[in-house]
Scaffold this active site. Structure first.
Site, PDB file in Angstrom:
ATOM      1  N   TRP A 106       6.444 -32.818  32.122  1.00 25.04           N
ATOM      2  CA  TRP A 106       7.888 -32.788  32.395  1.00 25.04           C
ATOM      3  C   TRP A 106       8.162 -32.133  33.731  1.00 25.04           C
ATOM      4  O   TRP A 106       9.063 -32.546  34.466  1.00 25.04           O
ATOM      5  CB  TRP A 106       8.647 -32.118  31.248  1.00 25.04           C
ATOM      6  CG  TRP A 106       8.487 -32.890  29.962  1.00 25.04           C
ATOM      7  CD1 TRP A 106       7.821 -32.489  28.844  1.00 25.04           C
ATOM      8  CD2 TRP A 106       8.955 -34.228  29.699  1.00 25.04           C
ATOM      9  NE1 TRP A 106       7.850 -33.491  27.899  1.00 25.04           N
ATOM     10  CE2 TRP A 106       8.544 -34.559  28.390  1.00 25.04           C
ATOM     11  CE3 TRP A 106       9.672 -35.159  30.428  1.00 25.04           C
ATOM     12  CZ2 TRP A 106       8.833 -35.797  27.798  1.00 25.04           C
ATOM     13  CZ3 TRP A 106       9.964 -36.392  29.842  1.00 25.04           C
ATOM     14  CH2 TRP A 106       9.542 -36.701  28.546  1.00 25.04           C
ATOM     15  N   ASP A 176      14.256 -25.892  32.745  1.00 21.81           N
ATOM     16  CA  ASP A 176      14.350 -26.951  31.746  1.00 21.81           C
ATOM     17  C   ASP A 176      13.936 -26.303  30.427  1.00 21.81           C
ATOM     18  O   ASP A 176      12.760 -26.017  30.211  1.00 21.81           O
ATOM     19  CB  ASP A 176      13.394 -28.088  32.126  1.00 21.81           C
ATOM     20  CG  ASP A 176      13.304 -29.167  31.042  1.00 21.81           C
ATOM     21  OD1 ASP A 176      13.982 -29.046  30.004  1.00 21.81           O
ATOM     22  OD2 ASP A 176      12.536 -30.133  31.249  1.00 21.81           O
ATOM     23  N   LYS A 200      16.018 -31.358  20.084  1.00 23.30           N
ATOM     24  CA  LYS A 200      14.962 -30.567  19.442  1.00 23.30           C
ATOM     25  C   LYS A 200      15.597 -29.425  18.645  1.00 23.30           C
ATOM     26  O   LYS A 200      15.666 -29.492  17.429  1.00 23.30           O
ATOM     27  CB  LYS A 200      13.960 -30.089  20.481  1.00 23.30           C
ATOM     28  CG  LYS A 200      13.281 -31.297  21.178  1.00 23.30           C
ATOM     29  CD  LYS A 200      12.727 -30.940  22.501  1.00 23.30           C
ATOM     30  CE  LYS A 200      12.450 -32.084  23.451  1.00 23.30           C
ATOM     31  NZ  LYS A 200      11.686 -33.213  22.964  1.00 23.30           N
TER      32      LYS A 200
HETATM   33  C1  LIG Z   1      10.554 -30.178  28.255  1.00 21.71           C
HETATM   34  C2  LIG Z   1      11.191 -31.532  28.293  1.00 21.71           C
HETATM   35  N1  LIG Z   1      11.918 -31.878  29.364  1.00 21.71           N
HETATM   36  C3  LIG Z   1      12.511 -33.077  29.446  1.00 21.71           C
HETATM   37  C4  LIG Z   1      12.390 -34.016  28.440  1.00 21.71           C
HETATM   38  C5  LIG Z   1      13.064 -35.344  28.573  1.00 21.71           C
HETATM   39  O1  LIG Z   1      14.192 -35.324  27.799  1.00 21.71           O
HETATM   40  P1  LIG Z   1      15.119 -36.598  27.552  1.00 21.71           P
HETATM   41  O2  LIG Z   1      14.345 -37.537  26.695  1.00 21.71           O
HETATM   42  O3  LIG Z   1      16.310 -35.993  26.895  1.00 21.71           O
HETATM   43  O4  LIG Z   1      15.450 -37.187  28.879  1.00 21.71           O
HETATM   44  C6  LIG Z   1      11.655 -33.694  27.295  1.00 21.71           C
HETATM   45  C7  LIG Z   1      11.525 -34.663  26.186  1.00 21.71           C
HETATM   46  O5  LIG Z   1      10.822 -34.506  25.239  1.00 21.71           O
HETATM   47  C8  LIG Z   1      11.034 -32.427  27.236  1.00 21.71           C
HETATM   48  O6  LIG Z   1      10.306 -32.087  26.161  1.00 21.71           O
END
Ligand SMILES: Cc1ncc(COP(=O)(O)O)c(C=O)c1O
Length: 365
Positions: A106, A176, A200
Protein backbone atom coordinates in the site's frame (compact mmCIF):
# COMPACT_ATOMS: atom_id res chain seq x y z
CA UNK A 1 -36.80 -10.26 16.28
CA UNK A 2 -33.57 -12.14 16.96
CA UNK A 3 -32.52 -14.36 14.11
CA UNK A 4 -31.12 -17.75 14.90
CA UNK A 5 -28.32 -17.53 12.34
CA UNK A 6 -24.92 -19.06 12.80
CA UNK A 7 -22.32 -16.31 12.39
CA UNK A 8 -19.16 -17.27 10.48
CA UNK A 9 -15.68 -17.20 11.94
CA UNK A 10 -14.90 -14.19 9.78
CA UNK A 11 -11.21 -13.35 9.36
CA UNK A 12 -11.63 -11.40 6.13
CA UNK A 13 -9.09 -8.63 5.53
CA UNK A 14 -11.70 -6.11 4.43
CA UNK A 15 -14.59 -5.77 4.03
CA UNK A 16 -14.63 -7.63 7.30
CA UNK A 17 -16.62 -8.52 10.40
CA UNK A 18 -19.05 -5.96 11.82
CA UNK A 19 -20.44 -6.03 15.38
CA UNK A 20 -23.52 -8.25 15.51
CA UNK A 21 -25.41 -5.72 17.65
CA UNK A 22 -24.88 -3.06 14.96
CA UNK A 23 -26.15 -5.36 12.23
CA UNK A 24 -29.19 -6.20 14.33
CA UNK A 25 -29.96 -2.55 14.98
CA UNK A 26 -29.58 -1.71 11.28
CA UNK A 27 -31.93 -4.56 10.48
CA UNK A 28 -34.50 -3.26 12.94
CA UNK A 29 -34.30 0.26 11.53
CA UNK A 30 -34.04 -0.74 7.90
CA UNK A 31 -37.61 -0.25 6.73
CA UNK A 32 -38.77 2.55 9.00
CA UNK A 33 -35.86 4.68 10.10
CA UNK A 34 -36.78 6.29 13.41
CA UNK A 35 -40.39 7.00 12.51
CA UNK A 36 -39.75 8.53 9.08
CA UNK A 37 -41.56 5.74 7.24
CA UNK A 38 -38.49 5.36 5.04
CA UNK A 39 -35.24 3.50 5.18
CA UNK A 40 -32.12 5.59 5.77
CA UNK A 41 -31.26 4.86 2.14
CA UNK A 42 -34.46 6.57 1.01
CA UNK A 43 -33.99 9.76 3.03
CA UNK A 44 -32.73 12.97 1.46
CA UNK A 45 -29.17 13.75 2.43
CA UNK A 46 -30.48 17.27 3.12
CA UNK A 47 -33.11 16.06 5.61
CA UNK A 48 -32.87 16.77 9.32
CA UNK A 49 -33.05 13.04 10.11
CA UNK A 50 -30.03 12.29 7.92
CA UNK A 51 -28.10 15.33 9.05
CA UNK A 52 -28.36 14.16 12.64
CA UNK A 53 -26.86 10.79 11.69
CA UNK A 54 -24.06 12.50 9.75
CA UNK A 55 -23.13 14.93 12.50
CA UNK A 56 -23.40 12.29 15.20
CA UNK A 57 -20.91 10.09 13.33
CA UNK A 58 -18.44 12.99 13.16
CA UNK A 59 -18.97 13.82 16.84
CA UNK A 60 -18.47 10.19 17.88
CA UNK A 61 -15.22 9.87 15.94
CA UNK A 62 -13.94 13.12 17.47
CA UNK A 63 -14.85 11.90 20.93
CA UNK A 64 -13.31 8.44 20.54
CA UNK A 65 -10.06 9.58 18.95
CA UNK A 66 -9.71 12.82 20.92
CA UNK A 67 -9.74 14.94 17.76
CA UNK A 68 -9.50 18.65 18.57
CA UNK A 69 -11.23 21.58 16.91
CA UNK A 70 -8.05 22.14 14.89
CA UNK A 71 -9.13 19.30 12.61
CA UNK A 72 -11.82 18.62 10.02
CA UNK A 73 -13.40 15.17 9.83
CA UNK A 74 -14.47 14.37 6.27
CA UNK A 75 -16.41 11.49 4.73
CA UNK A 76 -15.25 10.95 1.15
CA UNK A 77 -15.61 8.30 -1.53
CA UNK A 78 -13.15 6.52 -3.81
CA UNK A 79 -11.57 4.42 -1.07
CA UNK A 80 -8.17 4.91 0.51
CA UNK A 81 -6.82 4.42 -3.02
CA UNK A 82 -8.18 7.79 -4.15
CA UNK A 83 -6.38 9.35 -1.19
CA UNK A 84 -3.11 8.10 -2.70
CA UNK A 85 -3.83 10.58 -5.56
CA UNK A 86 -5.69 13.32 -3.70
CA UNK A 87 -2.87 13.86 -1.21
CA UNK A 88 -0.20 14.74 -3.79
CA UNK A 89 -2.74 16.55 -5.94
CA UNK A 90 -3.55 18.84 -3.02
CA UNK A 91 -0.18 19.12 -1.37
CA UNK A 92 2.54 18.46 -3.97
CA UNK A 93 3.42 20.32 -7.15
CA UNK A 94 6.28 22.18 -8.72
CA UNK A 95 9.10 22.87 -6.35
CA UNK A 96 7.60 20.71 -3.59
CA UNK A 97 8.74 17.30 -2.45
CA UNK A 98 7.45 14.58 -0.17
CA UNK A 99 8.89 11.63 1.71
CA UNK A 100 7.33 8.16 1.84
CA UNK A 101 8.17 5.42 4.32
CA UNK A 102 7.88 2.14 2.45
CA UNK A 103 6.46 -0.71 4.50
CA UNK A 104 4.50 -2.72 1.97
CA UNK A 105 2.30 -2.82 -1.11
CA UNK A 106 0.00 0.00 0.00
CA UNK A 107 2.94 2.34 0.62
CA UNK A 108 4.23 1.42 -2.85
CA UNK A 109 0.90 2.31 -4.39
CA UNK A 110 0.74 5.62 -2.53
CA UNK A 111 4.32 6.41 -3.59
CA UNK A 112 3.63 5.60 -7.25
CA UNK A 113 0.69 8.02 -7.34
CA UNK A 114 2.66 10.82 -5.68
CA UNK A 115 5.39 10.46 -8.32
CA UNK A 116 2.88 11.67 -10.89
CA UNK A 117 2.57 15.03 -9.15
CA UNK A 118 5.96 16.02 -7.77
CA UNK A 119 9.30 15.05 -6.37
CA UNK A 120 9.14 12.10 -4.01
CA UNK A 121 11.77 10.23 -2.07
CA UNK A 122 11.74 7.08 0.02
CA UNK A 123 12.41 8.15 3.59
CA UNK A 124 12.98 4.53 4.63
CA UNK A 125 12.12 1.08 3.33
CA UNK A 126 11.99 -2.45 4.67
CA UNK A 127 11.44 -3.99 1.24
CA UNK A 128 14.79 -5.78 1.26
CA UNK A 129 13.69 -7.96 4.16
CA UNK A 130 10.32 -8.70 2.49
CA UNK A 131 8.63 -6.03 4.57
CA UNK A 132 8.97 -8.09 7.74
CA UNK A 133 9.46 -5.07 9.92
CA UNK A 134 8.69 -1.40 10.45
CA UNK A 135 11.82 0.75 10.04
CA UNK A 136 13.24 2.11 13.29
CA UNK A 137 12.53 5.80 13.84
CA UNK A 138 16.26 6.55 13.50
CA UNK A 139 16.29 5.04 10.01
CA UNK A 140 13.79 7.54 8.64
CA UNK A 141 15.58 10.15 6.57
CA UNK A 142 14.20 13.39 5.23
CA UNK A 143 15.47 16.89 4.76
CA UNK A 144 13.01 18.87 6.83
CA UNK A 145 11.52 21.00 4.07
CA UNK A 146 9.17 18.34 2.64
CA UNK A 147 5.53 19.19 1.97
CA UNK A 148 4.72 16.07 4.00
CA UNK A 149 5.96 12.67 5.15
CA UNK A 150 3.67 9.70 4.46
CA UNK A 151 3.49 6.36 6.25
CA UNK A 152 1.18 3.34 6.41
CA UNK A 153 0.41 2.67 10.07
CA UNK A 154 -0.62 -0.97 9.57
CA UNK A 155 0.40 -3.15 6.67
CA UNK A 156 -2.61 -5.27 5.91
CA UNK A 157 -0.79 -7.63 3.55
CA UNK A 158 2.49 -8.19 5.43
CA UNK A 159 1.05 -8.02 8.94
CA UNK A 160 3.25 -5.31 10.43
CA UNK A 161 2.20 -2.29 12.49
CA UNK A 162 3.88 0.86 13.77
CA UNK A 163 4.17 0.94 17.59
CA UNK A 164 5.32 4.55 17.81
CA UNK A 165 5.28 7.34 15.31
CA UNK A 166 8.04 9.78 14.40
CA UNK A 167 7.92 13.34 15.69
CA UNK A 168 8.43 15.17 12.40
CA UNK A 169 8.55 18.75 13.66
CA UNK A 170 7.69 21.16 10.86
CA UNK A 171 7.12 18.42 8.31
CA UNK A 172 3.42 17.47 8.22
CA UNK A 173 2.92 13.79 8.95
CA UNK A 174 0.26 11.88 6.98
CA UNK A 175 -0.81 8.34 7.82
CA UNK A 176 -2.82 5.76 5.92
CA UNK A 177 -4.58 4.11 8.90
CA UNK A 178 -6.98 2.07 6.77
CA UNK A 179 -6.35 -1.16 8.61
CA UNK A 180 -5.78 -0.03 12.19
CA UNK A 181 -7.73 3.17 12.75
CA UNK A 182 -9.66 2.95 16.02
CA UNK A 183 -7.83 -0.21 17.11
CA UNK A 184 -5.95 1.62 19.90
CA UNK A 185 -5.54 5.15 21.25
CA UNK A 186 -3.45 7.37 18.95
CA UNK A 187 -2.17 10.90 19.52
CA UNK A 188 -3.89 12.61 16.60
CA UNK A 189 -2.04 15.86 17.26
CA UNK A 190 1.13 14.28 15.83
CA UNK A 191 -0.50 14.09 12.42
CA UNK A 192 -1.52 16.68 9.85
CA UNK A 193 -3.72 14.11 8.21
CA UNK A 194 -5.03 10.60 8.86
CA UNK A 195 -7.11 8.69 6.35
CA UNK A 196 -8.77 5.30 6.22
CA UNK A 197 -11.14 3.30 4.07
CA UNK A 198 -13.97 2.34 6.41
CA UNK A 199 -14.27 -1.33 5.53
CA UNK A 200 -12.09 -2.80 8.29
CA UNK A 201 -12.62 -1.20 11.70
CA UNK A 202 -15.17 1.48 10.88
CA UNK A 203 -18.03 0.05 8.87
CA UNK A 204 -18.89 -1.03 5.36
CA UNK A 205 -16.92 -0.12 2.24
CA UNK A 206 -17.86 3.03 0.36
CA UNK A 207 -16.84 5.64 2.92
CA UNK A 208 -13.33 7.00 3.42
CA UNK A 209 -12.63 8.92 6.60
CA UNK A 210 -10.21 11.84 6.40
CA UNK A 211 -9.05 13.69 9.51
CA UNK A 212 -7.12 16.76 8.45
CA UNK A 213 -5.63 19.71 10.30
CA UNK A 214 -7.27 22.99 9.24
CA UNK A 215 -3.93 24.79 9.06
CA UNK A 216 -2.57 22.13 6.71
CA UNK A 217 -5.59 22.53 4.43
CA UNK A 218 -4.68 26.16 3.95
CA UNK A 219 -1.50 25.05 2.16
CA UNK A 220 -3.40 23.01 -0.44
CA UNK A 221 -3.29 23.74 -4.17
CA UNK A 222 -6.36 25.40 -5.63
CA UNK A 223 -6.01 24.56 -9.32
CA UNK A 224 -7.51 21.08 -9.08
CA UNK A 225 -10.98 19.68 -9.81
CA UNK A 226 -13.63 20.66 -7.28
CA UNK A 227 -14.44 17.14 -6.09
CA UNK A 228 -10.76 16.36 -5.52
CA UNK A 229 -10.11 19.37 -3.31
CA UNK A 230 -10.27 18.68 0.41
CA UNK A 231 -11.43 22.24 0.96
CA UNK A 232 -14.62 21.61 -1.05
CA UNK A 233 -15.64 18.88 1.37
CA UNK A 234 -14.43 20.76 4.44
CA UNK A 235 -16.47 23.86 3.55
CA UNK A 236 -19.58 21.76 2.99
CA UNK A 237 -19.40 19.37 5.96
CA UNK A 238 -18.90 16.51 3.43
CA UNK A 239 -22.28 17.36 1.91
CA UNK A 240 -21.11 19.11 -1.26
CA UNK A 241 -22.58 16.24 -3.24
CA UNK A 242 -24.56 13.17 -2.17
CA UNK A 243 -22.51 11.27 0.41
CA UNK A 244 -22.77 7.48 0.90
CA UNK A 245 -25.55 7.89 3.44
CA UNK A 246 -26.06 4.25 4.39
CA UNK A 247 -22.33 3.70 4.90
CA UNK A 248 -22.06 6.80 7.09
CA UNK A 249 -25.04 5.62 9.14
CA UNK A 250 -23.37 2.24 9.67
CA UNK A 251 -20.09 3.92 10.54
CA UNK A 252 -21.86 6.03 13.15
CA UNK A 253 -23.41 2.90 14.65
CA UNK A 254 -20.05 1.11 14.77
CA UNK A 255 -18.60 4.14 16.57
CA UNK A 256 -21.54 4.02 18.98
CA UNK A 257 -20.70 0.38 19.68
CA UNK A 258 -17.07 1.28 20.42
CA UNK A 259 -18.28 3.94 22.87
CA UNK A 260 -20.60 1.45 24.53
CA UNK A 261 -17.94 -1.19 25.10
CA UNK A 262 -15.64 1.34 26.75
CA UNK A 263 -13.75 3.24 24.05
CA UNK A 264 -10.27 2.65 22.67
CA UNK A 265 -8.70 1.48 25.96
CA UNK A 266 -11.10 -1.45 26.02
CA UNK A 267 -10.71 -2.03 22.28
CA UNK A 268 -6.93 -2.34 22.55
CA UNK A 269 -7.25 -4.63 25.59
CA UNK A 270 -9.50 -6.93 23.59
CA UNK A 271 -7.28 -6.77 20.51
CA UNK A 272 -4.18 -7.67 22.53
CA UNK A 273 -5.99 -10.61 24.10
CA UNK A 274 -7.20 -11.88 20.70
CA UNK A 275 -3.84 -11.37 19.02
CA UNK A 276 -2.06 -13.24 21.81
CA UNK A 277 -4.16 -16.35 21.22
CA UNK A 278 -2.99 -16.66 17.63
CA UNK A 279 0.57 -15.42 18.09
CA UNK A 280 0.96 -17.92 20.94
CA UNK A 281 -0.17 -20.70 18.64
CA UNK A 282 2.62 -19.63 16.24
CA UNK A 283 5.27 -19.14 18.94
CA UNK A 284 4.54 -22.41 20.75
CA UNK A 285 4.56 -24.46 17.55
CA UNK A 286 8.32 -25.20 17.44
CA UNK A 287 8.55 -23.78 13.96
CA UNK A 288 5.51 -25.56 12.54
CA UNK A 289 3.99 -22.15 11.96
CA UNK A 290 6.38 -19.42 10.84
CA UNK A 291 5.31 -15.84 11.57
CA UNK A 292 6.09 -13.40 8.76
CA UNK A 293 6.58 -10.24 10.82
CA UNK A 294 9.50 -9.64 13.16
CA UNK A 295 8.29 -9.75 16.76
CA UNK A 296 8.53 -6.04 17.51
CA UNK A 297 6.66 -5.13 14.32
CA UNK A 298 3.79 -7.59 14.68
CA UNK A 299 0.34 -6.32 13.81
CA UNK A 300 -2.63 -6.81 16.10
CA UNK A 301 -4.92 -6.51 13.09
CA UNK A 302 -3.46 -8.87 10.49
CA UNK A 303 -1.57 -11.94 11.68
CA UNK A 304 0.49 -13.39 8.85
CA UNK A 305 2.27 -16.73 8.83
CA UNK A 306 3.45 -19.63 6.70
CA UNK A 307 3.77 -23.35 7.12
CA UNK A 308 6.89 -25.33 6.24
CA UNK A 309 5.82 -26.33 2.75
CA UNK A 310 3.31 -25.17 0.19
CA UNK A 311 1.55 -28.54 0.38
CA UNK A 312 1.10 -28.28 4.12
CA UNK A 313 -0.15 -24.73 3.70
CA UNK A 314 -2.69 -25.86 1.13
CA UNK A 315 -3.91 -28.62 3.43
CA UNK A 316 -4.12 -26.16 6.34
CA UNK A 317 -6.16 -23.67 4.34
CA UNK A 318 -8.45 -26.37 2.95
CA UNK A 319 -9.14 -27.80 6.40
CA UNK A 320 -9.62 -24.31 7.88
CA UNK A 321 -12.21 -23.58 5.23
CA UNK A 322 -13.94 -26.88 5.91
CA UNK A 323 -14.18 -26.03 9.60
CA UNK A 324 -15.75 -22.66 8.90
CA UNK A 325 -12.80 -20.26 9.15
CA UNK A 326 -13.32 -17.67 6.46
CA UNK A 327 -10.65 -15.48 4.83
CA UNK A 328 -7.51 -17.02 6.36
CA UNK A 329 -5.64 -17.28 3.09
CA UNK A 330 -2.91 -14.65 2.62
CA UNK A 331 -3.27 -11.78 0.15
CA UNK A 332 -3.14 -13.00 -3.45
CA UNK A 333 0.16 -11.15 -3.99
CA UNK A 334 2.17 -13.03 -1.34
CA UNK A 335 0.19 -16.15 -0.42
CA UNK A 336 0.61 -17.85 2.95
CA UNK A 337 -1.96 -17.47 5.72
CA UNK A 338 -3.44 -14.39 7.36
CA UNK A 339 -5.98 -13.97 10.12
CA UNK A 340 -7.41 -10.47 10.26
CA UNK A 341 -8.53 -9.81 13.81
CA UNK A 342 -10.16 -6.40 13.52
CA UNK A 343 -12.14 -4.79 16.35
CA UNK A 344 -15.40 -6.59 15.60
CA UNK A 345 -13.89 -10.08 15.33
CA UNK A 346 -15.01 -11.78 18.55
CA UNK A 347 -12.64 -13.39 21.05
CA UNK A 348 -14.45 -16.70 20.45
CA UNK A 349 -13.47 -16.70 16.76
CA UNK A 350 -9.81 -16.19 17.65
CA UNK A 351 -9.96 -18.83 20.37
CA UNK A 352 -11.51 -21.33 17.97
CA UNK A 353 -8.89 -20.53 15.33
CA UNK A 354 -5.96 -20.90 17.73
CA UNK A 355 -7.36 -24.27 18.85
CA UNK A 356 -7.72 -25.31 15.25
CA UNK A 357 -4.07 -24.36 14.64
CA UNK A 358 -2.97 -26.50 17.59
CA UNK A 359 -5.09 -29.41 16.48
CA UNK A 360 -3.83 -29.22 12.89
CA UNK A 361 -0.26 -29.21 14.16
CA UNK A 362 -0.89 -32.28 16.30
CA UNK A 363 -2.29 -34.14 13.30
CA UNK A 364 0.38 -33.01 10.85
CA UNK A 365 3.46 -32.12 12.89
C1 LIG B 1 -3.46 -0.08 4.37
C2 LIG B 1 -4.38 0.02 3.19
N1 LIG B 1 -4.36 1.13 2.45
C3 LIG B 1 -5.16 1.28 1.38
C4 LIG B 1 -6.03 0.28 0.99
C5 LIG B 1 -6.90 0.48 -0.20
O1 LIG B 1 -8.16 0.78 0.24
P1 LIG B 1 -9.43 0.92 -0.72
O2 LIG B 1 -9.75 -0.44 -1.22
O3 LIG B 1 -10.45 1.51 0.19
O4 LIG B 1 -9.06 1.86 -1.82
C6 LIG B 1 -6.10 -0.90 1.75
C7 LIG B 1 -7.04 -1.98 1.37
O5 LIG B 1 -7.06 -3.05 1.89
C8 LIG B 1 -5.24 -1.03 2.86
O6 LIG B 1 -5.26 -2.15 3.60
Amino acid sequence: MKLDIKRAYNFNAGPSALPLSVLEKAQQELIDFRGTGMSIMELSHRSAAYEEVHNQAIARLKDLMGISEDYEVLFLQGGASLQFSMIPMNFLGEGKKAGYVMTGSWSEKAFAEAKLFGEVAQAASSKEGKYRRIPRLAEIQYQGDEAYLHLTSNNTIYGTQWKEFPATGNVPLIADMSSDILSKPVDVSKFSMIYAGAQKNLGPSGVTVVIVRKEFLEKANSNIPTMLKYSTHAKNNSLYNTPPTFGIYMLGEVLGWVQEIGGLEEVVRRNEEKGKLIYDAIDHSNGFYIGHAENDSRSLMNITFNLKSEELEKAFLAQAKQEGFIGVNGHRSIGGCRASTYNAVPYESCKAFSEFMEQFQKQNG
